[in-house]
Design a protein around this motif. Structure first.
Motif, PDB file in Angstrom:
ATOM      1  N   ALA A  37      13.139  -1.717   7.747  1.00  0.00           N
ATOM      2  CA  ALA A  37      14.270  -1.675   8.673  1.00  0.00           C
ATOM      3  C   ALA A  37      15.587  -1.715   7.898  1.00  0.00           C
ATOM      4  O   ALA A  37      15.794  -2.578   7.040  1.00  0.00           O
ATOM      5  CB  ALA A  37      14.191  -2.836   9.657  1.00  0.00           C
ATOM      6  N   SER A  38      16.480  -0.806   8.218  1.00  0.00           N
ATOM      7  CA  SER A  38      17.749  -0.726   7.489  1.00  0.00           C
ATOM      8  C   SER A  38      18.589  -1.980   7.684  1.00  0.00           C
ATOM      9  O   SER A  38      19.281  -2.415   6.753  1.00  0.00           O
ATOM     10  CB  SER A  38      18.534   0.514   7.926  1.00  0.00           C
ATOM     11  N   TYR A  39      18.526  -2.601   8.871  1.00  0.00           N
ATOM     12  CA  TYR A  39      19.338  -3.798   9.108  1.00  0.00           C
ATOM     13  C   TYR A  39      18.909  -4.943   8.191  1.00  0.00           C
ATOM     14  O   TYR A  39      19.748  -5.699   7.705  1.00  0.00           O
ATOM     15  CB  TYR A  39      19.270  -4.236  10.584  1.00  0.00           C
ATOM     16  N   LEU A  40      17.612  -5.061   7.921  1.00  0.00           N
ATOM     17  CA  LEU A  40      17.129  -6.138   7.064  1.00  0.00           C
ATOM     18  C   LEU A  40      17.449  -5.842   5.599  1.00  0.00           C
ATOM     19  O   LEU A  40      17.945  -6.703   4.877  1.00  0.00           O
ATOM     20  CB  LEU A  40      15.632  -6.333   7.263  1.00  0.00           C
ATOM     21  N   ARG A  41      17.207  -4.631   5.171  1.00  0.00           N
ATOM     22  CA  ARG A  41      17.461  -4.258   3.781  1.00  0.00           C
ATOM     23  C   ARG A  41      18.951  -4.354   3.445  1.00  0.00           C
ATOM     24  O   ARG A  41      19.323  -4.855   2.382  1.00  0.00           O
ATOM     25  CB  ARG A  41      16.942  -2.836   3.515  1.00  0.00           C
ATOM     26  N   LYS A  42      19.773  -3.904   4.373  1.00  0.00           N
ATOM     27  CA  LYS A  42      21.218  -3.945   4.150  1.00  0.00           C
ATOM     28  C   LYS A  42      21.716  -5.380   4.065  1.00  0.00           C
ATOM     29  O   LYS A  42      22.504  -5.727   3.186  1.00  0.00           O
ATOM     30  CB  LYS A  42      21.931  -3.204   5.281  1.00  0.00           C
ATOM     31  N   ALA A  43      21.226  -6.227   4.967  1.00  0.00           N
ATOM     32  CA  ALA A  43      21.656  -7.631   4.978  1.00  0.00           C
ATOM     33  C   ALA A  43      21.247  -8.333   3.688  1.00  0.00           C
ATOM     34  O   ALA A  43      22.048  -9.036   3.065  1.00  0.00           O
ATOM     35  CB  ALA A  43      21.064  -8.348   6.185  1.00  0.00           C
ATOM     36  N   ALA A  44      20.000  -8.141   3.279  1.00  0.00           N
ATOM     37  CA  ALA A  44      19.507  -8.806   2.074  1.00  0.00           C
ATOM     38  C   ALA A  44      20.260  -8.339   0.834  1.00  0.00           C
ATOM     39  O   ALA A  44      20.688  -9.144  -0.001  1.00  0.00           O
ATOM     40  CB  ALA A  44      18.014  -8.548   1.916  1.00  0.00           C
ATOM     41  N   ALA A  45      20.444  -7.035   0.702  1.00  0.00           N
ATOM     42  CA  ALA A  45      21.113  -6.483  -0.473  1.00  0.00           C
ATOM     43  C   ALA A  45      22.574  -6.908  -0.543  1.00  0.00           C
ATOM     44  O   ALA A  45      23.091  -7.251  -1.617  1.00  0.00           O
ATOM     45  CB  ALA A  45      21.006  -4.961  -0.463  1.00  0.00           C
ATOM     46  N   GLN A  46      23.242  -6.903   0.590  1.00  0.00           N
ATOM     47  CA  GLN A  46      24.655  -7.275   0.616  1.00  0.00           C
ATOM     48  C   GLN A  46      24.846  -8.730   0.206  1.00  0.00           C
ATOM     49  O   GLN A  46      25.754  -9.059  -0.559  1.00  0.00           O
ATOM     50  CB  GLN A  46      25.213  -7.039   2.014  1.00  0.00           C
ATOM     51  N   ILE A  47      23.980  -9.591   0.684  1.00  0.00           N
ATOM     52  CA  ILE A  47      24.128 -11.021   0.425  1.00  0.00           C
ATOM     53  C   ILE A  47      23.664 -11.392  -0.987  1.00  0.00           C
ATOM     54  O   ILE A  47      24.274 -12.212  -1.662  1.00  0.00           O
ATOM     55  CB  ILE A  47      23.387 -11.827   1.500  1.00  0.00           C
ATOM     56  N   ALA A  48      22.588 -10.748  -1.457  1.00  0.00           N
ATOM     57  CA  ALA A  48      22.070 -11.075  -2.795  1.00  0.00           C
ATOM     58  C   ALA A  48      22.825 -10.344  -3.903  1.00  0.00           C
ATOM     59  O   ALA A  48      22.779 -10.749  -5.063  1.00  0.00           O
ATOM     60  CB  ALA A  48      20.583 -10.748  -2.874  1.00  0.00           C
ATOM     61  N   GLY A  49      23.475  -9.253  -3.564  1.00  0.00           N
ATOM     62  CA  GLY A  49      24.206  -8.504  -4.580  1.00  0.00           C
ATOM     63  C   GLY A  49      23.344  -7.603  -5.432  1.00  0.00           C
ATOM     64  O   GLY A  49      23.794  -7.102  -6.464  1.00  0.00           O
ATOM     65  N   VAL A  50      22.090  -7.404  -5.025  1.00  0.00           N
ATOM     66  CA  VAL A  50      21.182  -6.490  -5.723  1.00  0.00           C
ATOM     67  C   VAL A  50      20.416  -5.692  -4.671  1.00  0.00           C
ATOM     68  O   VAL A  50      20.326  -6.106  -3.512  1.00  0.00           O
ATOM     69  CB  VAL A  50      20.177  -7.232  -6.639  1.00  0.00           C
ATOM     70  N   ASP A  51      19.847  -4.573  -5.068  1.00  0.00           N
ATOM     71  CA  ASP A  51      19.059  -3.764  -4.143  1.00  0.00           C
ATOM     72  C   ASP A  51      17.739  -4.448  -3.817  1.00  0.00           C
ATOM     73  O   ASP A  51      17.199  -5.209  -4.642  1.00  0.00           O
ATOM     74  CB  ASP A  51      18.763  -2.391  -4.746  1.00  0.00           C
ATOM     75  N   VAL A  52      17.210  -4.148  -2.647  1.00  0.00           N
ATOM     76  CA  VAL A  52      15.875  -4.614  -2.294  1.00  0.00           C
ATOM     77  C   VAL A  52      14.883  -3.912  -3.224  1.00  0.00           C
ATOM     78  O   VAL A  52      14.922  -2.683  -3.358  1.00  0.00           O
ATOM     79  CB  VAL A  52      15.549  -4.303  -0.814  1.00  0.00           C
TER      80      VAL A  52
END
Length: 199
Positions: A37-52
């Protein structure tokens, strides 16, 4: 506010063929949901500062990262003091979409094994194929170390980062220390050019 205490108070041992140390505390958030899901991947990547990462991978930079735990689970890593805030940010970014985020920082102990023979130390304890041509920095495995569940990845060619349940922290440190004891080098993996084993 009280200071966080690691399971073993950052104990370390550098007397063997590789250095073994407890590090931390480290912020860890379990994020479960649809990893496509794009919403989950985007949220995780934005907050962690790295790609999923791809399956069986871990992307990390400094004290932040994302590890692939299973087809529906990621582990988001951050500074320990930011773990609670990070959960809130993830929940806000995900909104009404289906996913769960939980702070699991205090339930884990984190270790580092480093040095030219670190790969050999880990291979004594885990069934993972650690041949340099197969297991490379950025790869991640959930497995066992001796008799307990653990997970690890390589941050570079000579460094493993490992986490396990806090309740078995002393056992994991002890088996890592024994596997790294002076004189225990097996010589199974060839050293890269420029590496030197101090055994």
């Amino acid at each position: 506010m009280s200071e966080p205490v690691t399971a073993l108070n950052n104990t370390s041992d550098a007397t063997g063929i590789a250095a073994v140390s407890e590090i931390g505390p480290v912020g860890m958030i379990t994020l479960r949901g649809d990893l496509n899901a794009s919403y989950l991947r985007k949220a995780a990547a934005q907050i962690a500062g790295v790609d999923v990462p791809a399956p069986l991978g871990c992307n990390s930079s400094d004290n932040r990262g994302i590890a692939w735990m299973s087809p529906d689970e990621l582990l988001v890593m951050c500074p320990y003091a930011e773990a609670g805030e990070t959960v809130e940010k993830l929940e806000k970014a995900i909104g009404s979409n289906f996913a769960t985020a939980a702070n699991v920082s205090d339930g884990r102990a984190v270790f580092r094994v480093s040095g030219p023979l670190a790969r050999e130390v880990m291979a004594k304890l885990s069934p993972v194929d650690l041949d340099p041509a197969i297991f490379k920095p950025g790869m991640f495995r959930r497995t066992r170390l001796a008799q307990v569940p653990a997970a690890f990845w390589m941050t570079d060619d000579e460094t493993f980062q490992i986490f396990c349940f806090r309740s078995v922290a002393q056992y994991v440190f002890d088996v890592l220390k024994v596997a790294a004891q002076s004189g225990s080098a097996v010589g199974h993996f060839p050293l890269a050019e420029g590496q030197s084993a101090n055994t």
